[in-house]
Design an enzyme around this catalytic site. Sequence first.
Site, mmCIF file in Angstrom:
data_model
loop_
_atom_site.group_PDB
_atom_site.id
_atom_site.type_symbol
_atom_site.label_atom_id
_atom_site.label_comp_id
_atom_site.label_asym_id
_atom_site.label_seq_id
_atom_site.Cartn_x
_atom_site.Cartn_y
_atom_site.Cartn_z
ATOM 1 N N SER A 97 41.177 32.590 30.973
ATOM 2 C CA SER A 97 40.978 33.599 32.445
ATOM 3 C C SER A 97 42.348 33.333 33.882
ATOM 4 C CB SER A 97 40.142 33.011 33.385
ATOM 5 O OG SER A 97 39.446 33.370 34.185
ATOM 6 N N ASP A 240 41.558 39.380 36.592
ATOM 7 C CA ASP A 240 42.783 37.997 36.578
ATOM 8 C C ASP A 240 42.807 38.341 35.192
ATOM 9 O OD1 ASP A 240 40.018 37.765 35.954
ATOM 10 O OD2 ASP A 240 39.863 35.851 35.420
ATOM 11 N N ASP A 244 37.181 39.101 33.785
ATOM 12 C CA ASP A 244 36.497 39.281 34.453
ATOM 13 C C ASP A 244 35.747 39.368 35.955
ATOM 14 O OD1 ASP A 244 37.274 36.667 34.734
ATOM 15 O OD2 ASP A 244 35.215 35.680 33.720
HETATM 16 MG MG MG Z 1 37.880 35.352 34.364
#
Ligand code: MG
Length: 451
Positions: A97, A240, A244
């Site tokens: 992430s 990111d 998401d």
């Molecule tokens: Mg993320």
Amino acid sequence: MTRLFGTNGIRGIVGKDMTADLAVGVGRAIGTFFGRGVVALARDTRLSGPMLARATAAGLMAVGCDIVDLGVVPTPAAQYYVAKLGGLKGAVVITASHNPREFNGIKAIDAGGMEMRREDEEAIEAIFFERRARPAEWSAVGDLRSDPSAIDRYMRGIVARVDADAIRKRALTVVVDPGNGAGCVVTPYLLSSLGCRVISLHGQGDGAFPGRNPEPVAENLSDLLRIVPEAHADLGVAHDGDADRAIFVDEAGDFVYGDKSLALLARAALRGRGGTVVTPVSTSRILDDVVREAGGEVVRTKVGAPIVARVMFESGAAFGGEENGGVIFPEHQFCRDGAMAVAKMLELIAHEGKPMSRLVAELPAYHLKKGSVHVPADRRDAVLAAIVRLSADRKVDAIDGIKIHAEDGSVLVRPSGTEPVFRIYAEARTAARAEALAKEGRDLIERALRA
Ligand code: MG
């Protein structure tokens, strides 16, 4: 060690705590939990992605799961694939992430395309630590095929859920900064298909992240903040590493805090129908004001996007999200969705006919002061209990950490899920008052440390 999963999957530094051996073992445990069937596999652009994806796939196939490899896609594109295609056991996404480039991680997605419940993660952890995964016999080992259609399915799903004609008519100029992450394969193309003039920044997938750190916070977005006004763009957007999350920059080059974009998108989502908005206890009270005015209601949860998504799913909420740019649109799917957030923000700008800076300026004004205090991990529970005792005479809620409500503001102190610190979020109508509330939170933690 009795836990593998943190708040957002399994994370670690590659070659230290995130290794091929671990990935094979986790793949075996997840595959045993799922049972035989088809599992989607996806990854972000990290350099260790091919290695860890293959190791995880080997573990899954070893216990009899068949793999459909989606390649490099945003996490929400993999979740959408599972949710809409149906018939899959779930997905495994190799991503860390927003973490720095040396990290990677493994995230498990259930058959509905949602992040796993904590109890399901515990079941996977038990299989892993008790070594309960059993290899499939020679004729039952899983196989592997590729499906390059996930990106296209995901983009078509987004375009179908916004007023694409209204967006196309405005012919907006947008600077997109996917930060060399998985958003590179979706957002610039999505915006082109919505009639935008697109300027890409750090737009090639590259797991060395040469453009910037993957976390879309103001200090990492100096290029975007500079280029948006220089290019006379209507908007800037950053993701990111696994896209998401979406964070916005207004046409003047000012960073728009995630609390504010969340409030704008919530207002648009509730317009004309009201409904429930779900968000963690740490989100700004701007959201409460905006939602109340739109005839809706805010439900607060513990911090963590999987928790927000699950509460939304179970309560039939109209909208939800976090203060970090993670936004969930239930009519699309029950997970944070960066590209969907961008499309919805464009729709909002097209419908309102106002520049982003005006939309932000019209929101209720609060001042936010954040901070943190180091608390050794072994004292975490005792310090939290002491804080509860010390604030017994105050108006508090204890959904996650302790939030103290004053007449004219609030302060939340809560232990971080990932670091040995307690975080402080203070909010009030004036900067001085927010500062004073933050100091109150800091004093409370320090008194609890001495108790
Ligand atoms: Mg993320």
